[in-house]
Design an enzyme around this catalytic site. Structure first.
Site, PDB file in Angstrom:
ATOM      1  N   TYR A 240     -22.157  30.008 -18.992  1.00  0.00           N
ATOM      2  CA  TYR A 240     -23.033  31.372 -19.043  1.00  0.00           C
ATOM      3  C   TYR A 240     -24.464  31.039 -19.338  1.00  0.00           C
ATOM      4  CZ  TYR A 240     -24.457  35.962 -20.347  1.00  0.00           C
ATOM      5  OH  TYR A 240     -25.239  37.485 -20.536  1.00  0.00           O
TER       6      TYR A 240
ATOM      7  N   LYS B  96     -27.446  31.596 -16.525  1.00  0.00           N
ATOM      8  CA  LYS B  96     -28.586  32.387 -16.721  1.00  0.00           C
ATOM      9  C   LYS B  96     -29.916  31.673 -16.781  1.00  0.00           C
ATOM     10  CE  LYS B  96     -26.467  36.400 -17.234  1.00  0.00           C
ATOM     11  NZ  LYS B  96     -26.627  37.520 -16.571  1.00  0.00           N
TER      12      LYS B  96
END
Length: 250
Positions: free
Chosen positions: A155, A159
């Protein structure tokens, strides 16, 4: 050209596409843009939606951002239904948690494929339509893309990629008068964070890192997205607006 309005915060006459719009942050973003006058194309991979079928000129679409063909077909469907595309919000995302040393390659790859490559696929598919309207894009990033966070390696990396993808697209598409920005929230009370919010120790530690002392609400994120899409931000491109209560000022 995007249709001008007297109020730079309004979107009357404009068509917005929001991915991941079946629930949570995406549903709130879509509702916020609709309330400000946009015709909204809600898109999601989900078979069930937390939100009712929107009233008025709005539409629902199915998209799997892991497929380039699905993204191309989505944009074609929006253009067929509404005739134009002015605003794009790339909100679709997933998370897999666990230590980097034991995270499976499949989990790591899945998160990157949805969050980063999926954002790229939709942007690329939408580019010709956005070029025709001198449109605006907002990608949903995260504070995890700016700071290191335990047990979310895929993640975090995805991002971080979204934030830099935003800068690259902003540079490349500026001659087409397409603005590209990102919003980076801290933890938001949605289904995606239900597991960690259920851990009292984790939540206390997380809130201790937020100077304003609370989570970001979906409406906080939606209002930031609406600002960056709007004519009020007409000279803002390539930027990330962190909606994080001060997390990233440490």
């Amino acid at each position: 050209m995007s249709t001008p309005t007297d109020d730079p915060n309004r979107f009357d006459g404009r068509v917005a596409l929001v991915t991941g719009a079946a629930r949570g942050i995406g549903a709130t973003i879509a509702a916020t843009l609709a309330a400000r006058g946009a015709t909204v194309a809600y898109a999601d991979v989900a078979d069930t939606w937390d939100t009712p079928t929107p009233d008025g000129p709005h539409s629902r679409h199915r998209v799997d951002v892991r497929s380039g063909r699905s993204c191309v077909d989505l944009v074609a469907d929006v253009l067929d239904r509404h005739g134009r595309l002015d605003l794009l919000v790339n909100n679709a995302g997933v998370v897999r948690r666990g230590p980097a040393a034991t995270m499976s390659e499949q989990d790591f790859s899945t998160v990157l494929d949805v969050n980063l490559t999926g954002t790229f696929r939709v942007c690329q598919a939408a580019y010709p339509a956005l070029r025709a309207t001198h449109g605006s894009v907002v990608n949903i990033g995260s504070t995890n893309g700016h700071i290191a966070v335990l047990d979310t390696v895929g993640y975090c990396v995805s991002k971080a990629g979204v934030l830099h993808l935003t800068r690259v697209l902003a540079l490349e598409w500026a001659p087409d008068r397409i603005r590209v920005n990102a919003v980076g929230p801290t933890i938001v009370p949605t289904d995606m964070t239900a597991d960690v919010r259920g851990d009292a120790g984790y939540l206390a530690d997380k809130l201790a890192t937020i100077p304003l002392g609370r989570m970001a609400e979906p409406a906080d994120v939606a209002n930031a997205v609406a600002y960056l899409l709007s004519d009020a931000a007409v000279m803002v491109t390539g930027q990330t607006l962190f909606v994080d209560g001060g997390v990233t000022i440490h």
